[in-house]
Design a protein around this motif. Structure first.
Motif, PDB file in Angstrom:
ATOM      1  N   MET A 167       0.849  -1.172   0.000  1.00 14.56           N
ATOM      2  CA  MET A 167       0.000   0.000   0.000  1.00 14.56           C
ATOM      3  C   MET A 167       0.900   1.243   0.000  1.00 14.56           C
ATOM      4  O   MET A 167       1.638   1.475   0.964  1.00 14.56           O
ATOM      5  CB  MET A 167      -0.902   0.003   1.230  1.00 14.56           C
ATOM      6  CG  MET A 167      -1.872  -1.174   1.282  1.00 14.56           C
ATOM      7  SD  MET A 167      -2.961  -1.060   2.730  1.00 14.56           S
ATOM      8  CE  MET A 167      -3.980  -2.519   2.457  1.00 14.56           C
ATOM      9  N   VAL A 168       0.827   2.019  -1.052  1.00 12.48           N
ATOM     10  CA  VAL A 168       1.669   3.204  -1.205  1.00 12.48           C
ATOM     11  C   VAL A 168       0.778   4.428  -1.013  1.00 12.48           C
ATOM     12  O   VAL A 168      -0.098   4.703  -1.831  1.00 12.48           O
ATOM     13  CB  VAL A 168       2.349   3.228  -2.589  1.00 12.48           C
ATOM     14  CG1 VAL A 168       3.283   4.415  -2.694  1.00 12.48           C
ATOM     15  CG2 VAL A 168       3.100   1.922  -2.835  1.00 12.48           C
ATOM     16  N   CYS A 169       0.994   5.141   0.093  1.00 11.02           N
ATOM     17  CA  CYS A 169       0.051   6.178   0.518  1.00 11.02           C
ATOM     18  C   CYS A 169       0.548   7.583   0.195  1.00 11.02           C
ATOM     19  O   CYS A 169       1.729   7.900   0.411  1.00 11.02           O
ATOM     20  CB  CYS A 169      -0.192   6.062   2.021  1.00 11.02           C
ATOM     21  SG  CYS A 169      -0.831   4.456   2.550  1.00 11.02           S
ATOM     22  N   VAL A 227       2.566  -4.377   3.331  1.00  5.59           N
ATOM     23  CA  VAL A 227       3.652  -3.406   3.469  1.00  5.59           C
ATOM     24  C   VAL A 227       3.046  -2.033   3.200  1.00  5.59           C
ATOM     25  O   VAL A 227       2.334  -1.843   2.204  1.00  5.59           O
ATOM     26  CB  VAL A 227       4.804  -3.678   2.486  1.00  5.59           C
ATOM     27  CG1 VAL A 227       5.821  -2.549   2.535  1.00  5.59           C
ATOM     28  CG2 VAL A 227       5.478  -5.011   2.809  1.00  5.59           C
ATOM     29  N   VAL A 228       3.320  -1.098   4.092  1.00  7.72           N
ATOM     30  CA  VAL A 228       2.789   0.256   3.975  1.00  7.72           C
ATOM     31  C   VAL A 228       3.950   1.219   3.746  1.00  7.72           C
ATOM     32  O   VAL A 228       4.886   1.282   4.549  1.00  7.72           O
ATOM     33  CB  VAL A 228       2.026   0.669   5.245  1.00  7.72           C
ATOM     34  CG1 VAL A 228       1.507   2.096   5.101  1.00  7.72           C
ATOM     35  CG2 VAL A 228       0.874  -0.301   5.507  1.00  7.72           C
ATOM     36  N   VAL A 239       2.641  -6.606   9.280  1.00  8.27           N
ATOM     37  CA  VAL A 239       2.711  -5.300   8.640  1.00  8.27           C
ATOM     38  C   VAL A 239       4.168  -4.850   8.556  1.00  8.27           C
ATOM     39  O   VAL A 239       4.841  -4.679   9.576  1.00  8.27           O
ATOM     40  CB  VAL A 239       1.899  -4.250   9.419  1.00  8.27           C
ATOM     41  CG1 VAL A 239       1.973  -2.890   8.717  1.00  8.27           C
ATOM     42  CG2 VAL A 239       0.445  -4.689   9.557  1.00  8.27           C
ATOM     43  N   GLY A 240       4.661  -4.655   7.332  1.00 11.16           N
ATOM     44  CA  GLY A 240       5.955  -4.034   7.114  1.00 11.16           C
ATOM     45  C   GLY A 240       5.766  -2.557   6.861  1.00 11.16           C
ATOM     46  O   GLY A 240       4.711  -2.122   6.396  1.00 11.16           O
ATOM     47  N   GLU A 250      13.663  -3.474   1.755  1.00 12.87           N
ATOM     48  CA  GLU A 250      14.240  -4.805   1.934  1.00 12.87           C
ATOM     49  C   GLU A 250      13.802  -5.432   3.254  1.00 12.87           C
ATOM     50  O   GLU A 250      13.437  -6.610   3.314  1.00 12.87           O
ATOM     51  CB  GLU A 250      15.767  -4.723   1.875  1.00 12.87           C
ATOM     52  CG  GLU A 250      16.309  -4.377   0.496  1.00 12.87           C
ATOM     53  CD  GLU A 250      17.819  -4.214   0.502  1.00 12.87           C
ATOM     54  OE1 GLU A 250      18.430  -4.266   1.598  1.00 12.87           O
ATOM     55  OE2 GLU A 250      18.401  -4.018  -0.585  1.00 12.87           O
ATOM     56  N   LEU A 251      13.828  -4.633   4.315  1.00 17.23           N
ATOM     57  CA  LEU A 251      13.421  -5.144   5.623  1.00 17.23           C
ATOM     58  C   LEU A 251      11.942  -5.499   5.648  1.00 17.23           C
ATOM     59  O   LEU A 251      11.544  -6.554   6.164  1.00 17.23           O
ATOM     60  CB  LEU A 251      13.719  -4.107   6.702  1.00 17.23           C
ATOM     61  CG  LEU A 251      13.263  -4.464   8.122  1.00 17.23           C
ATOM     62  CD1 LEU A 251      13.955  -5.731   8.607  1.00 17.23           C
ATOM     63  CD2 LEU A 251      13.513  -3.308   9.075  1.00 17.23           C
ATOM     64  N   ALA A 252      11.107  -4.625   5.084  1.00 16.67           N
ATOM     65  CA  ALA A 252       9.664  -4.866   5.094  1.00 16.67           C
ATOM     66  C   ALA A 252       9.292  -6.151   4.377  1.00 16.67           C
ATOM     67  O   ALA A 252       8.326  -6.834   4.750  1.00 16.67           O
ATOM     68  CB  ALA A 252       8.944  -3.678   4.459  1.00 16.67           C
ATOM     69  N   LEU A 253      10.069  -6.510   3.361  1.00 12.28           N
ATOM     70  CA  LEU A 253       9.759  -7.712   2.575  1.00 12.28           C
ATOM     71  C   LEU A 253      10.419  -8.969   3.117  1.00 12.28           C
ATOM     72  O   LEU A 253       9.965 -10.077   2.832  1.00 12.28           O
ATOM     73  CB  LEU A 253      10.187  -7.502   1.117  1.00 12.28           C
ATOM     74  CG  LEU A 253       9.412  -6.423   0.350  1.00 12.28           C
ATOM     75  CD1 LEU A 253      10.029  -6.222  -1.023  1.00 12.28           C
ATOM     76  CD2 LEU A 253       7.938  -6.797   0.224  1.00 12.28           C
ATOM     77  N   SER A 254      11.478  -8.825   3.908  1.00 11.71           N
ATOM     78  CA  SER A 254      12.221 -10.021   4.326  1.00 11.71           C
ATOM     79  C   SER A 254      12.423 -10.133   5.832  1.00 11.71           C
ATOM     80  O   SER A 254      12.977 -11.124   6.306  1.00 11.71           O
ATOM     81  CB  SER A 254      13.594 -10.046   3.647  1.00 11.71           C
ATOM     82  OG  SER A 254      14.372  -8.917   4.042  1.00 11.71           O
TER      83      SER A 254
END
Length: 211
Positions: free
Chosen positions: A1-3, A39-40, A65-66, A91-95
């Motif tokens: 989600m790209v806000c 991921v936000v 939730v990343g 990278e952190l949010a995905l892994s």
């Protein structure tokens, strides 16, 4: 989600689906996109708006939730060691690994993820059963407790020689002259004579670096 304005710079890795949302998206934008892994990218206020929908839909326990902070001064990032460098944050949010962190609510139906502020409060405040303020102060700042117990409130008195006192507990209550609470950078629409921040019964599963 790209806000919000995060859409101006966010680039997703190949194979990662993205959805562009307005700043502080609401029910109609968020609910159709809820999934077990999110991921936000955005501000602390954007993240809080999405976490509020997880709370309302009773999906906190089943959703990780990343977070990719849009702002270098993100209180959420500072609390939980999330990088503000955008590439590293993605990278952190995905892994990364999700860990439970305290989710703070207020008695007006909102949530607090990073920092809550009340400027120039005047009245009486309690942290659990302890009197935290009786009279006036320059500010009250409330954050989730990284130790896991609930929240930490910092009361600052004095204009020249500032004196800070910290309190830890599950709830912080303020009553007195009308004051306008600010949660994650968003002022409440009107001054309030009473305000409470308290720990929710379920934690937020936030993706962080392994310890």
């Amino acid at each position: 989600m790209v806000c919000g304005r995060a859409g101006e710079w966010f680039t997703a890795p190949e194979g990662v689906r993205t959805e562009a949302l307005p700043a502080r998206p609401g029910k109609s934008e968020v609910d159709p996109l809820l999934a077990p892994e999110l991921v936000v990218a955005g501000s602390d206020a954007d993240l809080a708006a999405i976490v509020l929908r997880l709370l309302r839909k009773e999906k906190l326990a089943t959703t990780t939730v990343g977070y990719v902070p849009a702002e270098a001064d993100s209180a959420v990032a500072a609390l939980w060691g999330i990088p503000t460098d955008r590439r590293r944050a993605v990278e952190l949010a995905l892994s990364g690994t999700d860990r439970p962190v305290p989710l703070i609510r207020d008695d007006a139906g909102g949530v607090l993820l990073g920092k809550g502020v009340v400027r120039n409060p005047r009245g009486v405040a309690y942290c659990d059963d302890t009197v935290a303020l009786r009279g006036e102060a320059g500010s009250i700042v409330v954050r989730p407790d990284t130790g896991g117990s609930g929240l930490v409130a910092t009361v600052t008195r004095g204009r020249v020689l500032r004196r800070k006192q910290m309190f830890t507990g599950r709830a912080f209550q303020l009553g007195g002259a009308p004051a306008q609470p600010v949660s994650d950078g968003v002022p409440y629409p009107r001054p309030m004579e009473r305000w409470t921040w308290y720990r929710h019964t379920h934690d937020l599963r936030l993706v962080m670096a392994a310890r």
